[in-house]
Design a protein around this motif. Structure first.
Motif, PDB file in Angstrom:
ATOM      1  N   SER A  68       0.821  -1.363  16.736  1.00 32.11           N
ATOM      2  CA  SER A  68       0.574  -2.692  17.291  1.00 32.11           C
ATOM      3  C   SER A  68       1.808  -3.118  18.067  1.00 32.11           C
ATOM      4  CB  SER A  68       0.276  -3.687  16.162  1.00 32.11           C
ATOM      5  OG  SER A  68       0.085  -4.982  16.679  1.00 32.11           O
ATOM      6  N   LYS A  69       1.586  -3.596  19.303  1.00 30.47           N
ATOM      7  CA  LYS A  69       2.728  -3.959  20.136  1.00 30.47           C
ATOM      8  C   LYS A  69       2.353  -5.055  21.120  1.00 30.47           C
ATOM      9  CE  LYS A  69       6.136  -2.184  23.435  1.00 30.47           C
ATOM     10  NZ  LYS A  69       7.195  -3.033  22.852  1.00 30.47           N
ATOM     11  N   LYS A  70       3.304  -5.954  21.347  1.00 32.73           N
ATOM     12  CA  LYS A  70       3.184  -6.948  22.412  1.00 32.73           C
ATOM     13  C   LYS A  70       4.021  -6.465  23.590  1.00 32.73           C
ATOM     14  CE  LYS A  70       4.255 -11.744  23.655  1.00 32.73           C
ATOM     15  NZ  LYS A  70       4.817 -13.046  23.195  1.00 32.73           N
ATOM     16  N   ILE A  71       3.366  -6.280  24.736  1.00 30.14           N
ATOM     17  CA  ILE A  71       4.028  -5.762  25.933  1.00 30.14           C
ATOM     18  C   ILE A  71       4.123  -6.884  26.959  1.00 30.14           C
ATOM     19  CG2 ILE A  71       3.942  -4.028  27.756  1.00 30.14           C
ATOM     20  CD1 ILE A  71       2.119  -2.376  25.868  1.00 30.14           C
ATOM     21  N   LYS A  72       5.338  -7.223  27.364  1.00 38.41           N
ATOM     22  CA  LYS A  72       5.534  -8.251  28.385  1.00 38.41           C
ATOM     23  C   LYS A  72       5.306  -7.637  29.765  1.00 38.41           C
ATOM     24  CE  LYS A  72       6.967 -11.917  28.123  1.00 38.41           C
ATOM     25  NZ  LYS A  72       6.299 -13.242  28.098  1.00 38.41           N
ATOM     26  N   LEU A  73       4.239  -8.064  30.426  1.00 42.65           N
ATOM     27  CA  LEU A  73       3.938  -7.574  31.763  1.00 42.65           C
ATOM     28  C   LEU A  73       4.707  -8.338  32.830  1.00 42.65           C
ATOM     29  CD1 LEU A  73       0.078  -7.165  31.348  1.00 42.65           C
ATOM     30  CD2 LEU A  73       1.847  -5.415  31.059  1.00 42.65           C
ATOM     31  N   SER A  74       4.960  -9.608  32.564  1.00 43.30           N
ATOM     32  CA  SER A  74       5.755 -10.452  33.449  1.00 43.30           C
ATOM     33  C   SER A  74       6.216 -11.648  32.635  1.00 43.30           C
ATOM     34  CB  SER A  74       4.937 -10.897  34.670  1.00 43.30           C
ATOM     35  OG  SER A  74       3.894 -11.765  34.288  1.00 43.30           O
ATOM     36  N   LYS A  75       6.741 -12.644  33.291  1.00 47.85           N
ATOM     37  CA  LYS A  75       7.236 -13.816  32.577  1.00 47.85           C
ATOM     38  C   LYS A  75       6.119 -14.491  31.800  1.00 47.85           C
ATOM     39  CE  LYS A  75       9.478 -18.304  33.278  1.00 47.85           C
ATOM     40  NZ  LYS A  75      10.033 -19.251  34.270  1.00 47.85           N
ATOM     41  N   ARG A  76       4.922 -14.567  32.387  1.00 48.45           N
ATOM     42  CA  ARG A  76       3.823 -15.286  31.765  1.00 48.45           C
ATOM     43  C   ARG A  76       2.736 -14.378  31.186  1.00 48.45           C
ATOM     44  NH1 ARG A  76       5.625 -20.320  30.639  1.00 48.45           N
ATOM     45  NH2 ARG A  76       6.277 -21.468  32.502  1.00 48.45           N
ATOM     46  N   TRP A  77       2.636 -13.155  31.670  1.00 46.40           N
ATOM     47  CA  TRP A  77       1.559 -12.268  31.253  1.00 46.40           C
ATOM     48  C   TRP A  77       2.017 -11.350  30.128  1.00 46.40           C
ATOM     49  CZ3 TRP A  77      -3.439 -12.695  32.688  1.00 46.40           C
ATOM     50  CH2 TRP A  77      -3.716 -13.439  33.823  1.00 46.40           C
TER      51      TRP A  77
ATOM     52  N   TRP B 218       0.505  -8.348  27.115  1.00 48.26           N
ATOM     53  CA  TRP B 218      -0.549  -7.441  26.673  1.00 48.26           C
ATOM     54  C   TRP B 218      -0.346  -7.172  25.182  1.00 48.26           C
ATOM     55  CZ3 TRP B 218      -0.719  -1.570  28.309  1.00 48.26           C
ATOM     56  CH2 TRP B 218      -1.787  -0.945  27.665  1.00 48.26           C
ATOM     57  N   TYR B 219      -1.335  -7.595  24.380  1.00 47.78           N
ATOM     58  CA  TYR B 219      -1.321  -7.333  22.941  1.00 47.78           C
ATOM     59  C   TYR B 219      -2.206  -6.113  22.683  1.00 47.78           C
ATOM     60  CZ  TYR B 219       0.552 -12.086  22.507  1.00 47.78           C
ATOM     61  OH  TYR B 219       1.318 -13.226  22.619  1.00 47.78           O
ATOM     62  N   ALA B 220      -1.596  -5.042  22.221  1.00 48.26           N
ATOM     63  CA  ALA B 220      -2.328  -3.785  22.032  1.00 48.26           C
ATOM     64  C   ALA B 220      -2.308  -3.387  20.559  1.00 48.26           C
ATOM     65  CB  ALA B 220      -1.703  -2.680  22.878  1.00 48.26           C
ATOM     66  N   ASP B 221      -3.483  -3.108  20.021  1.00 44.56           N
ATOM     67  CA  ASP B 221      -3.623  -2.614  18.646  1.00 44.56           C
ATOM     68  C   ASP B 221      -4.524  -1.389  18.682  1.00 44.56           C
ATOM     69  OD1 ASP B 221      -2.456  -5.005  16.961  1.00 44.56           O
ATOM     70  OD2 ASP B 221      -3.831  -5.917  18.398  1.00 44.56           O
ATOM     71  N   ILE B 222      -4.096  -0.331  18.025  1.00 43.14           N
ATOM     72  CA  ILE B 222      -4.899   0.895  18.006  1.00 43.14           C
ATOM     73  C   ILE B 222      -4.770   1.557  16.645  1.00 43.14           C
ATOM     74  CG2 ILE B 222      -3.022   2.281  18.988  1.00 43.14           C
ATOM     75  CD1 ILE B 222      -5.228   3.946  20.401  1.00 43.14           C
ATOM     76  N   THR B 223      -5.882   2.106  16.172  1.00 38.85           N
ATOM     77  CA  THR B 223      -5.912   2.841  14.912  1.00 38.85           C
ATOM     78  C   THR B 223      -6.649   4.149  15.121  1.00 38.85           C
ATOM     79  OG1 THR B 223      -5.860   0.828  13.560  1.00 38.85           O
ATOM     80  CG2 THR B 223      -6.688   2.818  12.519  1.00 38.85           C
ATOM     81  N   LEU B 224      -6.051   5.237  14.655  1.00 46.32           N
ATOM     82  CA  LEU B 224      -6.676   6.557  14.676  1.00 46.32           C
ATOM     83  C   LEU B 224      -7.032   6.943  13.244  1.00 46.32           C
ATOM     84  CD1 LEU B 224      -4.211   8.430  17.096  1.00 46.32           C
ATOM     85  CD2 LEU B 224      -6.236   7.085  17.683  1.00 46.32           C
TER      86      LEU B 224
ATOM     87  N   ILE C 199      -5.203  -9.251  27.118  1.00 43.46           N
ATOM     88  CA  ILE C 199      -4.350  -9.540  28.269  1.00 43.46           C
ATOM     89  C   ILE C 199      -4.327 -11.057  28.422  1.00 43.46           C
ATOM     90  CG2 ILE C 199      -3.944  -9.183  30.724  1.00 43.46           C
ATOM     91  CD1 ILE C 199      -3.738  -6.633  29.163  1.00 43.46           C
ATOM     92  N   ALA C 200      -3.151 -11.666  28.246  1.00 45.29           N
ATOM     93  CA  ALA C 200      -3.097 -13.125  28.158  1.00 45.29           C
ATOM     94  C   ALA C 200      -2.024 -13.695  29.074  1.00 45.29           C
ATOM     95  CB  ALA C 200      -2.825 -13.551  26.713  1.00 45.29           C
ATOM     96  N   TYR C 201      -2.375 -14.781  29.701  1.00 44.88           N
ATOM     97  CA  TYR C 201      -1.422 -15.600  30.462  1.00 44.88           C
ATOM     98  C   TYR C 201      -0.970 -16.715  29.527  1.00 44.88           C
ATOM     99  CZ  TYR C 201       0.490 -18.631  34.135  1.00 44.88           C
ATOM    100  OH  TYR C 201       1.314 -19.413  34.899  1.00 44.88           O
ATOM    101  N   GLU C 202       0.329 -16.767  29.223  1.00 40.69           N
ATOM    102  CA  GLU C 202       0.819 -17.636  28.158  1.00 40.69           C
ATOM    103  C   GLU C 202       2.054 -18.409  28.602  1.00 40.69           C
ATOM    104  OE1 GLU C 202      -0.346 -15.197  24.156  1.00 40.69           O
ATOM    105  OE2 GLU C 202       1.493 -14.595  25.176  1.00 40.69           O
ATOM    106  N   GLY C 203       2.265 -19.515  27.926  1.00 42.07           N
ATOM    107  CA  GLY C 203       3.464 -20.298  28.164  1.00 42.07           C
ATOM    108  C   GLY C 203       3.291 -21.727  27.712  1.00 42.07           C
ATOM    109  N   VAL C 204       4.383 -22.501  27.817  1.00 38.34           N
ATOM    110  CA  VAL C 204       4.377 -23.923  27.508  1.00 38.34           C
ATOM    111  C   VAL C 204       4.505 -24.688  28.825  1.00 38.34           C
ATOM    112  CG1 VAL C 204       5.519 -25.796  26.272  1.00 38.34           C
ATOM    113  CG2 VAL C 204       5.403 -23.517  25.247  1.00 38.34           C
ATOM    114  N   PHE C 205       3.542 -25.568  29.090  1.00 39.73           N
ATOM    115  CA  PHE C 205       3.493 -26.302  30.343  1.00 39.73           C
ATOM    116  C   PHE C 205       3.492 -27.804  30.058  1.00 39.73           C
ATOM    117  CE2 PHE C 205       1.282 -22.270  30.647  1.00 39.73           C
ATOM    118  CZ  PHE C 205       1.843 -21.683  31.781  1.00 39.73           C
TER     119      PHE C 205
ATOM    120  N   PHE D   7      10.114  -4.600  18.378  1.00 40.93           N
ATOM    121  CA  PHE D   7       9.641  -3.734  19.456  1.00 40.93           C
ATOM    122  C   PHE D   7       8.210  -3.261  19.224  1.00 40.93           C
ATOM    123  CE2 PHE D   7       9.185   0.573  21.276  1.00 40.93           C
ATOM    124  CZ  PHE D   7       9.314   0.245  22.625  1.00 40.93           C
ATOM    125  N   ILE D   8       7.903  -2.806  17.998  1.00 30.99           N
ATOM    126  CA  ILE D   8       6.585  -2.248  17.700  1.00 30.99           C
ATOM    127  C   ILE D   8       6.359  -2.252  16.195  1.00 30.99           C
ATOM    128  CG2 ILE D   8       7.355   0.145  17.474  1.00 30.99           C
ATOM    129  CD1 ILE D   8       4.776   0.963  18.998  1.00 30.99           C
TER     130      ILE D   8
END
Length: 673
Positions: free
Chosen positions: A528-537, A539-545, A565-571, A491-492
């Protein structure tokens, strides 16, 4: 005439191809047609198939099992084939603040203290580009494996990486790595040229009692130093839209065009190092064997006691030179008087270090080699050569370790330490403890770690060093305490750290040094987290305070974040794609200034760096064993003030400027022989 030549070419090609059929069939063996067979597709008396046809390619023939371990690691790792993070293959780490050109001096925006006890020369601005023993890999592979990488970017920047490894015998592996970075840069006297190589091998005896690890390794790092541009206002002038025309503080090559074939350094740093490493061990324990067939026996061995010897020879050469030094600059920055208005300045420290380490390892659990007790002693013989002559030193070091990666793989415990009993760094020590627990697939791993290091000042602060320009103070040992906790699950990923540093030593300006008398407390938290915005999109977020006392000589941005922000998949079955936008941003802070001669970053309190977010568009893809990268970087530099251009440069340090728009192309190809 063209038709005649084409006809002759076709005839010759056909004749040559036909002549090869017999040879190809001979190589096919029982799976291909032989001379004397009929053509009906039946089987002759020899039992082979006689039909002339095509054989389907068996992808399993190209399959490979390859893994590697680090020199003191117990975990077996796999080669990363992911494509979503370009910085896994780039020479500069994602969180690195560097002086604008690939291969130039830099430091991490996410603070990490230097925690090595004992001798240290003190030059770390180019560490990101070096091959070291700590980042060296020892492989085991079922087939010869080759990985080749090439990158080309604007400004004639290039990078080449080559890795080859193979097991000629199941118990013997050897290979080599090579890396070249060359970048002329967009500003005057900014070219870098780095060459690194590794030749490595590991061997285990047939009966698994004896083992050896061997490595030859070297780095040659060449970085020109221009001291930054003379005036920041030049960046706004349309007369300096071509950045190599902007006057700089060091170097006398203004007006010359960037040249990728010029690897010489007339003004800058040349760091060279070489390492010979040999570790041998012999085990006493319980032997066993498995009979595979009448001619093959697999020998097993369960260690109870291991005798281990490690021999290391290293040489280091740190040099700054300016063949046409400007006497005014060196008088103002370094309080150094040259004989002439333009004169040569060369400063060099050389080191040779020979280390002999004898250790005993005891394995309480016969069936678990990841549980052991280690006790050892190390003798270091050190020779330094400076402008005032040569000096010999030594260190006697005691060290120990307990490790237990339980057989159920749920717990991992590590406790180790070393103490410098006598010699140059007498009284130095390091103590480390780590406890890790795997909860389950949902909650992942939780890890706690603690370390305390008491270390002598790096030798560049010593009065004997050629790089010591008149500093006479005798400094106390630095003490660094680090407490960390981290949680890593699907998850995170979360982590938090607290650093306590006493007697921190640093450069106050271009050559003067000081020691901070108060305790520096720096708190750090990351997610650090990978957030699924949709099936293909995704969002890889990394933050440090990060937070520390504003008066402390350690400078960090409060927030550092990197987002993709990435559009990803196997085609089309084999096309693995990742494309989108990448953003890197950190909050304004008083970024370090840089001393070219010393190769050191130093705190300053006069200028706050306020940069735009770094923005890049990327297209990464993989087709089977071929990987490609296309990137448009520094889109944030777009500017319409003097017409369209990418001239709104970000700053890396006072008067040091990042490049404008960069187009980067890269490939990586894996070969299984």
């Amino acid at each position: 005439m063209k038709k005649l030549l084409l006809t002759l070419f076709i005839v010759i090609a056909y004749t040559f191809s036909y002549a090869q059929i017999g040879r190809v069939f001979d190589k096919l063996g029982a799976d291909g047609p032989r001379r004397g067979r009929n053509t009906t597709g039946t089987t002759d008396t020899s039992g082979g198939r006689t039909g002339l046809g095509f054989e389907h390619r068996d992808d399993a023939k190209d399959s490979i099992t390859i893994s590697f371990k680090y020199i003191d690691g117990i975990k077996s790792n796999r080669i990363d084939s992911s494509i979503n993070d370009f910085y896994n293959y780039f020479s500069v780490p994602a969180a690195q603040q560097y002086l604008g050109n690939n291969g130039s001096a830099g430091y991490s925006l996410i603070y990490t203290p230097f925690t090595k006890a004992g001798w240290d020369a003190g030059f770390h601005a180019y560490d990101a580009y070096r091959y070291t023993l700590d980042n060296s890999r020892f492989f085991k592979t079922t087939k010869p494996f080759t990985q080749m990488s090439y990158q080309l970017a604007s400004g004639k920047e290039q990078m080449i990486k080559i890795l080859h490894t193979q097991n000629p015998m199941p118990n013997l592996n050897f290979g080599f790595e090579y890396k070249l970075i060359t970048a002329p840069g967009f500003f005057v006297t900014q070219n870098t040229s780095h060459n690194s190589y590794r030749i490595f091998s590991n061997y285990q005896g047939k009966r698994k009692r004896y083992a050896a690890y061997f490595m030859l390794m070297g780095n040659t790092l060449k970085g020109s130093e221009n001291g930054g541009i003379k005036n920041d206002s030049f960046l706004l002038s349309p007369n300096f839209s071509k950045r190599f025309t902007i006057p700089v503080n060091l170097g006398r090559d203004s007006g010359s065009l960037p040249n990728p074939f010029n690897s010489s350094v007339t003004t800058g740093n040349i760091y060279k190092d070489f390492t010979f490493f040999l570790r041998q061990s012999y085990d006493i324990g319980k032997k066993d064997s498995i009979i595979i067939n009448d001619s093959t026996t697999e020998y097993l061995f369960y260690s109870k006691l291991r005798f281990q010897h490690t021999l290391t020879y290293s040489s280091y050469n740190y040099q700054f030179k300016d063949v046409e030094a400007d006497s005014g600059i060196y008088k103002r920055w370094y309080d150094t008087t040259l004989k002439k208005f333009t004169d040569s300045l060369i400063v060099t420290d050389r080191w040779k270090v020979v280390t002999n380490d004898f250790s005993l390892m005891q394995f309480p659990d016969t069936k678990n080699s990841a549980q052991y007790l280690l006790a050892g002693a190390r003798l270091e013989n050190i020779t330094g050569t400076f402008s005032g002559g040569s000096k010999n030193f030594y260190n006697i070091v005691l060290h120990g370790e307990y490790r237990n990666k339980t057989r159920n793989r749920l717990w991992d415990i590590l406790v180790n330490g070393e103490f410098y009993l006598n010699g140059l760094n007498s009284g130095d020590y390091s103590a480390n403890a780590m406890l890790e627990r795997f909860l389950n697939k949902k909650w992942g791993n939780v890890k706690l770690s603690f370390s305390n290091v008491n270390r002598s000042p790096s030798f560049i602060y010593n009065t004997l060093s050629s790089f010591n320009f008149g500093n006479t103070a005798s400094y106390k040992k630095e003490n660094i305490t680090v407490a960390k906790v981290s949680a890593d699950n699907p998850f995170i990923s979360l982590s938090a750290a607290n650093y306590f540093i006493t007697n921190y030593i640093y450069f106050t300006n271009y050559y003067q040094t000081a020691q901070y008398s108060k305790v520096i407390n720096l708190i750090q938290a990351s997610a650090s987290k990978k957030i699924k915005l949709s099936k293909r999109w995704s969002w890889y977020a990394d933050i440090t305070l990060q937070q520390t006392d504003a008066a402390a000589p350690i400078k960090v941005p409060f927030i550092f974040t990197r987002n993709r922000i990435a559009y990803e998949g196997v085609f089309y079955k084999n096309l693995n794609l990742s494309t989108g936008l990448e953003l890197r941003y950190y909050t304004p802070f008083k970024a370090y200034n840089y001393s070219p001669v010393m190769g050191q970053f130093m705190p300053q309190d006069t200028l706050t760096i306020k940069n735009r977010p770094d923005i890049a568009a990327f297209l990464h893809f993989r087709i089977k064993s071929f990987t490609g990268f296309l990137r448009a970087e520094n889109l944030n530099a777009i500017d319409f003030t003097n017409g369209f251009g990418f001239t709104k440069n970000n700053f890396a340090a006072p008067h040091y400027v990042y490049q404008g728009f960069i187009f980067r192309f890269g490939i990586r190809w894996n070969f299984v022989n």
